[in-house]
Design a protein around this motif. Structure first.
Motif, PDB file in Angstrom:
ATOM      1  N   LEU A 149      -6.571 -15.173   7.499  1.00 32.90           N
ATOM      2  CA  LEU A 149      -5.926 -13.906   7.196  1.00 32.90           C
ATOM      3  C   LEU A 149      -6.451 -13.322   5.899  1.00 32.90           C
ATOM      4  CD1 LEU A 149      -3.593 -11.992   8.071  1.00 32.90           C
ATOM      5  CD2 LEU A 149      -2.135 -13.294   6.521  1.00 32.90           C
ATOM      6  N   ALA A 150      -6.869 -12.068   5.932  1.00 28.16           N
ATOM      7  CA  ALA A 150      -7.287 -11.374   4.716  1.00 28.16           C
ATOM      8  C   ALA A 150      -6.095 -10.604   4.168  1.00 28.16           C
ATOM      9  CB  ALA A 150      -8.438 -10.426   5.018  1.00 28.16           C
ATOM     10  N   GLY A 151      -5.920 -10.626   2.851  1.00 32.32           N
ATOM     11  CA  GLY A 151      -4.794  -9.940   2.236  1.00 32.32           C
ATOM     12  C   GLY A 151      -3.830 -10.936   1.625  1.00 32.32           C
ATOM     13  N   THR A 152      -2.852 -10.408   0.886  1.00 35.99           N
ATOM     14  CA  THR A 152      -1.864 -11.237   0.188  1.00 35.99           C
ATOM     15  C   THR A 152      -0.563 -11.194   0.975  1.00 35.99           C
ATOM     16  OG1 THR A 152      -2.934 -10.664  -1.899  1.00 35.99           O
ATOM     17  CG2 THR A 152      -0.706 -11.583  -2.014  1.00 35.99           C
ATOM     18  N   PRO A 153      -0.039 -12.346   1.438  1.00 40.48           N
ATOM     19  CA  PRO A 153       1.106 -12.358   2.369  1.00 40.48           C
ATOM     20  C   PRO A 153       2.289 -11.505   1.934  1.00 40.48           C
ATOM     21  CG  PRO A 153       0.171 -14.543   2.228  1.00 40.48           C
ATOM     22  CD  PRO A 153      -0.573 -13.704   1.223  1.00 40.48           C
ATOM     23  N   ALA A 154       2.679 -11.558   0.650  1.00 34.67           N
ATOM     24  CA  ALA A 154       3.885 -10.848   0.207  1.00 34.67           C
ATOM     25  C   ALA A 154       3.764  -9.339   0.323  1.00 34.67           C
ATOM     26  CB  ALA A 154       4.216 -11.225  -1.233  1.00 34.67           C
ATOM     27  N   TYR A 155       2.533  -8.817   0.443  1.00 41.18           N
ATOM     28  CA  TYR A 155       2.325  -7.372   0.480  1.00 41.18           C
ATOM     29  C   TYR A 155       1.798  -6.887   1.832  1.00 41.18           C
ATOM     30  CZ  TYR A 155       3.069  -7.810  -4.489  1.00 41.18           C
ATOM     31  OH  TYR A 155       3.630  -8.099  -5.715  1.00 41.18           O
ATOM     32  N   LEU A 156       1.773  -7.772   2.811  1.00 40.74           N
ATOM     33  CA  LEU A 156       1.306  -7.387   4.135  1.00 40.74           C
ATOM     34  C   LEU A 156       2.364  -6.581   4.875  1.00 40.74           C
ATOM     35  CD1 LEU A 156      -0.348 -10.677   5.441  1.00 40.74           C
ATOM     36  CD2 LEU A 156      -1.513  -8.644   4.564  1.00 40.74           C
ATOM     37  N   ALA A 157       1.913  -5.763   5.810  1.00 42.09           N
ATOM     38  CA  ALA A 157       2.824  -5.098   6.732  1.00 42.09           C
ATOM     39  C   ALA A 157       3.303  -6.117   7.762  1.00 42.09           C
ATOM     40  CB  ALA A 157       2.120  -3.942   7.416  1.00 42.09           C
ATOM     41  N   PRO A 158       4.527  -5.969   8.276  1.00 44.64           N
ATOM     42  CA  PRO A 158       5.049  -6.944   9.245  1.00 44.64           C
ATOM     43  C   PRO A 158       4.143  -7.148  10.448  1.00 44.64           C
ATOM     44  CG  PRO A 158       6.824  -5.545   8.461  1.00 44.64           C
ATOM     45  CD  PRO A 158       5.553  -4.970   7.911  1.00 44.64           C
ATOM     46  N   GLU A 159       3.549  -6.077  10.962  1.00 41.63           N
ATOM     47  CA  GLU A 159       2.713  -6.232  12.152  1.00 41.63           C
ATOM     48  C   GLU A 159       1.463  -7.051  11.864  1.00 41.63           C
ATOM     49  OE1 GLU A 159       1.521  -2.222  10.309  1.00 41.63           O
ATOM     50  OE2 GLU A 159       3.358  -3.371  10.667  1.00 41.63           O
ATOM     51  N   GLY A 178     -13.124   6.342   6.822  1.00 43.92           N
ATOM     52  CA  GLY A 178     -13.090   5.248   7.786  1.00 43.92           C
ATOM     53  C   GLY A 178     -12.980   3.875   7.158  1.00 43.92           C
ATOM     54  N   ILE A 179     -12.494   3.791   5.914  1.00 43.07           N
ATOM     55  CA  ILE A 179     -12.403   2.524   5.194  1.00 43.07           C
ATOM     56  C   ILE A 179     -10.948   2.113   5.058  1.00 43.07           C
ATOM     57  CG2 ILE A 179     -12.884   1.338   3.018  1.00 43.07           C
ATOM     58  CD1 ILE A 179     -15.161   3.397   2.591  1.00 43.07           C
ATOM     59  N   VAL A 180     -10.626   0.897   5.443  1.00 40.28           N
ATOM     60  CA  VAL A 180      -9.290   0.322   5.290  1.00 40.28           C
ATOM     61  C   VAL A 180      -9.356  -0.710   4.171  1.00 40.28           C
ATOM     62  CG1 VAL A 180      -7.429  -0.948   6.434  1.00 40.28           C
ATOM     63  CG2 VAL A 180      -8.813   0.671   7.738  1.00 40.28           C
ATOM     64  N   HIS A 181      -8.422  -0.660   3.215  1.00 43.69           N
ATOM     65  CA  HIS A 181      -8.483  -1.554   2.068  1.00 43.69           C
ATOM     66  C   HIS A 181      -8.059  -2.978   2.418  1.00 43.69           C
ATOM     67  CE1 HIS A 181      -7.541  -3.418  -1.804  1.00 43.69           C
ATOM     68  NE2 HIS A 181      -8.287  -2.489  -2.378  1.00 43.69           N
ATOM     69  N   ARG A 182      -6.857  -3.144   2.985  1.00 44.79           N
ATOM     70  CA  ARG A 182      -6.327  -4.411   3.491  1.00 44.79           C
ATOM     71  C   ARG A 182      -5.739  -5.351   2.440  1.00 44.79           C
ATOM     72  NH1 ARG A 182      -9.619  -7.721   7.531  1.00 44.79           N
ATOM     73  NH2 ARG A 182     -11.111  -7.903   5.818  1.00 44.79           N
ATOM     74  N   ASP A 183      -5.870  -5.064   1.149  1.00 44.27           N
ATOM     75  CA  ASP A 183      -5.289  -5.975   0.148  1.00 44.27           C
ATOM     76  C   ASP A 183      -4.736  -5.199  -1.042  1.00 44.27           C
ATOM     77  OD1 ASP A 183      -4.496  -8.457  -0.816  1.00 44.27           O
ATOM     78  OD2 ASP A 183      -6.395  -8.841  -1.850  1.00 44.27           O
ATOM     79  N   ILE A 184      -3.896  -4.210  -0.765  1.00 44.79           N
ATOM     80  CA  ILE A 184      -3.284  -3.421  -1.836  1.00 44.79           C
ATOM     81  C   ILE A 184      -2.132  -4.225  -2.426  1.00 44.79           C
ATOM     82  CG2 ILE A 184      -2.153  -1.244  -2.402  1.00 44.79           C
ATOM     83  CD1 ILE A 184      -3.427  -0.196   0.286  1.00 44.79           C
ATOM     84  N   LYS A 185      -2.147  -4.419  -3.740  1.00 43.48           N
ATOM     85  CA  LYS A 185      -1.116  -5.163  -4.457  1.00 43.48           C
ATOM     86  C   LYS A 185      -1.226  -4.821  -5.937  1.00 43.48           C
ATOM     87  CE  LYS A 185      -4.148  -9.239  -4.767  1.00 43.48           C
ATOM     88  NZ  LYS A 185      -4.292 -10.674  -4.427  1.00 43.48           N
ATOM     89  N   PRO A 186      -0.215  -5.144  -6.752  1.00 44.17           N
ATOM     90  CA  PRO A 186      -0.254  -4.764  -8.174  1.00 44.17           C
ATOM     91  C   PRO A 186      -1.466  -5.305  -8.919  1.00 44.17           C
ATOM     92  CG  PRO A 186       1.979  -5.355  -7.542  1.00 44.17           C
ATOM     93  CD  PRO A 186       1.106  -5.696  -6.370  1.00 44.17           C
ATOM     94  N   ASP A 187      -1.935  -6.504  -8.570  1.00 44.63           N
ATOM     95  CA  ASP A 187      -3.104  -7.076  -9.252  1.00 44.63           C
ATOM     96  C   ASP A 187      -4.374  -6.289  -8.978  1.00 44.63           C
ATOM     97  OD1 ASP A 187      -1.951  -9.227 -10.651  1.00 44.63           O
ATOM     98  OD2 ASP A 187      -1.848 -10.426  -8.822  1.00 44.63           O
ATOM     99  N   ASN A 188      -4.395  -5.525  -7.902  1.00 44.23           N
ATOM    100  CA  ASN A 188      -5.583  -4.756  -7.549  1.00 44.23           C
ATOM    101  C   ASN A 188      -5.489  -3.288  -7.966  1.00 44.23           C
ATOM    102  OD1 ASN A 188      -6.997  -6.883  -6.490  1.00 44.23           O
ATOM    103  ND2 ASN A 188      -6.382  -6.507  -4.370  1.00 44.23           N
ATOM    104  N   VAL A 189      -4.559  -3.004  -8.859  1.00 39.97           N
ATOM    105  CA  VAL A 189      -4.433  -1.662  -9.432  1.00 39.97           C
ATOM    106  C   VAL A 189      -4.663  -1.779 -10.939  1.00 39.97           C
ATOM    107  CG1 VAL A 189      -2.918   0.298  -9.845  1.00 39.97           C
ATOM    108  CG2 VAL A 189      -2.811  -0.916  -7.655  1.00 39.97           C
ATOM    109  N   LEU A 190      -5.596  -1.004 -11.451  1.00 48.06           N
ATOM    110  CA  LEU A 190      -5.910  -1.013 -12.882  1.00 48.06           C
ATOM    111  C   LEU A 190      -5.395   0.274 -13.524  1.00 48.06           C
ATOM    112  CD1 LEU A 190      -9.592  -2.350 -12.803  1.00 48.06           C
ATOM    113  CD2 LEU A 190      -7.456  -3.649 -13.011  1.00 48.06           C
ATOM    114  N   ILE A 191      -4.800   0.113 -14.695  1.00 50.81           N
ATOM    115  CA  ILE A 191      -4.307   1.268 -15.460  1.00 50.81           C
ATOM    116  C   ILE A 191      -5.190   1.414 -16.691  1.00 50.81           C
ATOM    117  CG2 ILE A 191      -2.341   2.338 -16.581  1.00 50.81           C
ATOM    118  CD1 ILE A 191      -1.927   1.799 -13.598  1.00 50.81           C
TER     119      ILE A 191
END
Length: 430
Positions: free
Chosen positions: A165-175, A124-137
């Protein structure tokens, strides 16, 4: 926060790792358990008790998630009136700082992230800010998604104040860019946008310094088609579908990304945007045409055959009717549909259907593109284009089409003209 400070009587700050839009991140030592952790102080107004309470609650929600591809949230504490997340510490670099990855390598990373996000969605958890900076390798190549600091349980209010608005604009869904609520389906889109950016060098809608201008472009929903995605193209376009309902679930996204990582192209469902459908007659196959052209002759012959079958034998009795059993036949038909369109191209699909009573064990499609149109990327088969003539043969994984079954071939098309007419497709068994 300063080096050497101790939070909650146990987390000793060692060094500043970095700063971001949501707060500063420190390497710290957990004196109670004797391990390194990361501490992130969220930039929430300490005087806004409601916002602080929401942040603490959301941090605890994220703490329910335990997955090998997600940075764990160990604890939530307060310092100087502000909430701090105590996180798993992973020596790593961000996906944004990783260059030169092949489509299959990016697909493998995407499959790991989708696995963690599917588990989050199940919780039941939605992340809302998935982007390359939030992925660690990690040093061993393991990918982990982080920054669940603005994640939330479904149905709960967000950390951010109303209207922010929460999240990074370039990676948001259109809706979401249009003002809608972020949910599991928008997470799927943001994952697709993240993988797209790694391959193409920028997000699907490009880059704008002005956040409002960026939101306007994202809200328009027309992406720049991927050019370097190879076998990952079909999966990406599915994740990035403008219609949230047409996107895969995160669990399905994990499956198609894993398939792409193994070099297996996966065709998404037919475009869900308004399509130009061929008339029913275009499903006619070679078998149907032959049957039609011979129908009159068979009827005429039937009169003679019927007379012979009903004529009396030497004893004066009618001869028994002859019996025969026709061998099973595969019947291959296809149609072309046009889906999402942009100024210099569009997305399309060809659906092949076997309406016979035995399986196809190989197939080939052919059609003529309109002048000025050229297939750019195609998944679900091997294709060649000479001039306007296109030929597609089956891939290894869809060589067999069972009786009554169907397969799809997806593609993006470059078009120098505005026409979007659907060509007639010929289908043959190989």
């Amino acid at each position: 926060m300063d080096q050497g400070e101790v939070l909650d009587g146990r987390y000793r700050l060692v060094s500043l790792i970095g700063r971001g839009a949501m707060g500063a991140v420190w390497l710290a030592h957990d004196d109670r358990l004797g391990r390194e952790v990361a501490v992130k102080q969220l930039l929430v107004d300490g005087h806004d008790t409601a916002a602080v309470a929401r942040a603490v609650r959301e941090g605890r929600n994220a703490g329910r998630l335990r997955h090998p591809n997600a940075i764990a949230v160990f604890d939530v504490v307060e310092h100087d009136g502000r909430p701090c997340l105590v996180l798993e510490y992973l020596p790593s670099k961000s996906l944004a700082a990783t260059a030169g990855l092949s489509p299959r390598e990016v697909a493998a990373i995407g499959a790991q992230l989708a696995s963690a996000l599917a588990a989050a969605h199940d919780a039941g958890i939605v992340h809302r800010d998935i982007k390359p900076d939030n992925v660690l390798i990690g040093e061993d190549g393991t990918a982990k998604i982080t920054d669940f600091g603005i994640s939330r349980a479904e149905g709960e209010a967000a950390v951010t104040a109303t209207g922010v608005l929460a999240g990074t604009p370039a990676y948001l869904a259109p809706e979401v860019a249009r003002g809608g609520e972020a949910d599991k389906r928008s997470d799927v889109y943001s994952l697709g946008a993240t993988l797209y950016a790694v391959l193409e060098g920028e997000p699907p809608f490009g880059i704008e310094d002005n956040a409002i201008a960026m939101l306007h472009k994202v809200a328009g929903g027309t992406i720049t088609p991927p050019r370097r995605a190879g076998e990952l193209t079909g999966a990406l376009l599915w994740l990035l579908h403008e219609d949230p309902v047409a996107r895969p679930s995160m669990a399905s996204a994990r499956e198609v990304l894993a398939a792409a990582a193994e070099g297996r192209e996966v065709a998404p469902p037919s475009p869900k945007t308004p399509t130009l459908l061929l008339p029913t007659r275009r499903w006619l196959s070679r078998r149907t045409v032959l049957a039609g052209t011979g129908a009159a002759a068979l009827v005429a012959a039937g009169v003679v055959v019927g007379s012979l079958l009903s004529s009396p034998d030497s004893t004066g009795s009618a001869a028994p009717p002859a019996t025969s059993s026709a061998p099973p036949v595969a019947d291959c038909g296809a149609r072309f549909t046009v889906g999402g369109s942009w100024p210099d191209g569009y997305q399309a699909a060809v659906t092949l259907r076997n309406s016979g009573d035995r399986a196809l064990t190989g197939w080939q499609l052919s059609w003529t593109m309109p002048d000025g149109h050229r297939v750019d990327n195609l998944w679900g088969g091997q294709f060649t284009q000479t001039g306007t003539a296109v030929s597609v043969t089956n891939a290894d994984y869809n060589v067999t089409v069972p009786a009554g079954g169907s397969v799809e071939v997806g593609m993006t098309v470059r078009a120098s003209t505005g026409t979007r007419d659907a060509p007639e497709v010929r289908c043959e068994e190989r």
